[in-house]
Design an enzyme around this catalytic site. Structure first.
Site, PDB file in Angstrom:
ATOM      1  N   ASP A  90       0.865  -1.174   0.000  1.00 45.76           N
ATOM      2  CA  ASP A  90       0.000   0.000   0.000  1.00 45.76           C
ATOM      3  C   ASP A  90       0.907   1.231   0.000  1.00 45.76           C
ATOM      4  OD1 ASP A  90      -2.248   1.501  -0.110  1.00 45.76           O
ATOM      5  OD2 ASP A  90      -3.023   0.960   1.872  1.00 45.76           O
ATOM      6  N   ASP A 269      -8.059  -6.886   1.995  1.00 45.06           N
ATOM      7  CA  ASP A 269      -6.996  -6.914   2.999  1.00 45.06           C
ATOM      8  C   ASP A 269      -7.624  -6.389   4.277  1.00 45.06           C
ATOM      9  OD1 ASP A 269      -6.905  -3.956   2.088  1.00 45.06           O
ATOM     10  OD2 ASP A 269      -5.696  -3.980   3.898  1.00 45.06           O
ATOM     11  N   CYS A 307     -13.237 -26.408  13.596  1.00 43.02           N
ATOM     12  CA  CYS A 307     -11.984 -25.927  12.988  1.00 43.02           C
ATOM     13  C   CYS A 307     -10.911 -26.998  13.148  1.00 43.02           C
ATOM     14  CB  CYS A 307     -11.542 -24.628  13.670  1.00 43.02           C
ATOM     15  SG  CYS A 307      -9.965 -24.005  13.073  1.00 43.02           S
ATOM     16  N   CYS A 309      -7.653 -26.393  12.702  1.00 47.02           N
ATOM     17  CA  CYS A 309      -6.333 -25.758  12.805  1.00 47.02           C
ATOM     18  C   CYS A 309      -5.554 -26.393  13.953  1.00 47.02           C
ATOM     19  CB  CYS A 309      -6.454 -24.239  12.955  1.00 47.02           C
ATOM     20  SG  CYS A 309      -6.563 -23.620  14.643  1.00 47.02           S
ATOM     21  N   CYS A 312      -6.738 -25.454  17.467  1.00 48.75           N
ATOM     22  CA  CYS A 312      -7.976 -26.142  17.873  1.00 48.75           C
ATOM     23  C   CYS A 312      -7.740 -27.627  18.121  1.00 48.75           C
ATOM     24  CB  CYS A 312      -9.062 -25.921  16.827  1.00 48.75           C
ATOM     25  SG  CYS A 312      -9.677 -24.226  16.847  1.00 48.75           S
ATOM     26  N   HIS A 338      -5.387 -19.087  14.935  1.00 45.85           N
ATOM     27  CA  HIS A 338      -6.736 -19.604  14.684  1.00 45.85           C
ATOM     28  C   HIS A 338      -7.557 -18.632  13.828  1.00 45.85           C
ATOM     29  CE1 HIS A 338     -10.800 -21.070  15.092  1.00 45.85           C
ATOM     30  NE2 HIS A 338     -11.118 -19.830  15.416  1.00 45.85           N
TER      31      HIS A 338
HETATM   32 ZN   LIG Z   1      -8.860 -23.228  14.963  1.00 42.11          ZN
END
Ligand SMILES: [Zn+2]
Length: 372
Positions: A90, A269, A307, A309, A312, A338
């Protein structure tokens, strides 16, 4: 440079590919923000593992520290931060809203206070183009003047006029720089216009005419109502050439992304996932939760049961709550991880849904699953 790969039947949503010097970024995408060449609390490897194909840094801030010469000496932004995917930079338009940084503006350019050295810095559209090409971004943004949506009509007119003059200067300076440096870099124009219908349309037409590699809508998501923000998007999107990537700057939240995607926006963004993580606002498939609340002290569930991830799969809400109470910095990484993962997965699901012609269904399903 931009190729549409599928279009939704019911809405304006589409998927595409942005071909950059550092790989293809599948659209729609949401760029995590790496203003100072790092996404707060996350590593580049973590971003890659989540499937992030594009991030955004800020050339104005980088110009002040560590400086363009320094980045050049370190082999350019990709090599220096070791991120071999697409990087947008930017220009500094947004920083004009910062009382800490902004000093004054004229048609020639803008004066900033360098927060690192305390010195005054003067940036012209031409200088910004040179900085962005020397930093080595894949996509450079034009220098614009972003009026705040809470300012009035007169400010919007003035800022839009200056944005247009600067867009022309950016375009011709960039063309020359590309020739001189023997580099190819994409340049995106930014349309402004406050919340005024005529001005938004006029600005989109002006930016469209300059034939940039992509087009952005700026000066939104600054506290105006959602209705006003999406009206501005509705005014501008139809004006832009369908074949160009459309970028809605500073947006965001899962709800806003879904709405904007349905209107045909391709790039986003936002600090939304990372900043919210640091404020303990956790995005989940059932809505946002405040993980610093006492009710999670003995909650053995993960942040989001749907989730997959690493956070998690590894930690309970109770444990993360404990780390917050103990002010352990590591929790900021876990929560940021996360939230960024959650939003990247959301964009992946959006892309699949568009390709399978069930975007509207996916959007409604997601929104109805979010309980406040
Ligand atoms: Zn997660």
């Amino acid at each position: 440079m931009f190729k549409i790969t599928s279009e939704d039947n019911e809405t304006g949503a589409r998927t595409g590919q942005l071909h950059t010097a550092h790989g293809i970024a599948q659209t729609p995408f949401l760029m995590p923000v790496a203003t100072k060449m790092t996404v707060k609390y996350l590593t580049q490897t973590e971003l890659l593992n989540m499937g992030v194909e594009s991030i955004i840094s800020n050339s104005m801030i980088l110009t002040m520290a560590p400086g363009v010469e320094h980045i050049k000496e370190m082999g350019g932004i990709h090599k220096f931060m070791n991120f071999n995917k697409c990087i947008f930079t930017d220009s500094g338009g947004f920083q004009m809203q910062s009382p800490k940084l902004f000093l004054s503006i004229s048609d020639r350019g803008v004066h900033f206070r360098d927060p690192f050295s305390g010195k005054k810095t003067f940036l012209t559209p031409e200088a910004v183009m040179k900085n962005e090409i020397e930093i080595g971004a894949d996509v450079a943004m034009c220098l614009d003047q972003m009026p705040h949506t809470t300012q009035g009509q007169e400010d919007w007119i003035q800022a839009t006029k200056r944005t247009h003059a600067w867009a022309e200067r950016c375009k011709s300076a960039h063309r020359l720089l590309e020739y001189n440096y023997g580099e190819k870099q994409m340049l995106f124009g930014i349309a402004q216009g406050g919340l005024d219908k005529k001005l938004r349309i006029k600005s989109a037409e002006f930016i469209e005419k300059l034939n940039f590699d992509g087009v952005a809508m700026g000066g939104l998501c600054l506290g105006e109502s959602k209705e006003a923000m999406f009206k501005a998007v509705d005014y501008q999107v139809p004006v832009f050439n369908k074949e160009k990537a459309r970028y809605l700057m500073g947006v965001g939240s899962p709800e806003d992304i879904l709405e904007a995607v349905s209107k045909g926006v391709d790039c986003f963004d936002s600090i939304y996932p990372t900043q919210n993580a640091r404020h303990c606002n956790i995005l989940t498939s059932k809505g946002t939760i405040k993980i610093d609340r006492g009710k999670y002290a003995k909650d053995t569930k993960p942040l989001d049961e749907n989730c997959d991830c690493e956070v998690c799969k590894t930690y309970s809400r109770a444990y993360l709550y404990h780390l917050i109470r103990m002010k352990e910095k590591s929790v900021l990484r876990h929560l940021s991880y996360h939230n960024v993962y959650f939003t990247q997965k959301l964009l992946q699901k959006i892309r699949v849904a568009i390709k399978e012609n069930r975007f509207k269904e996916y959007k409604d399903e997601f929104l109805s699953s979010q309980t406040p």
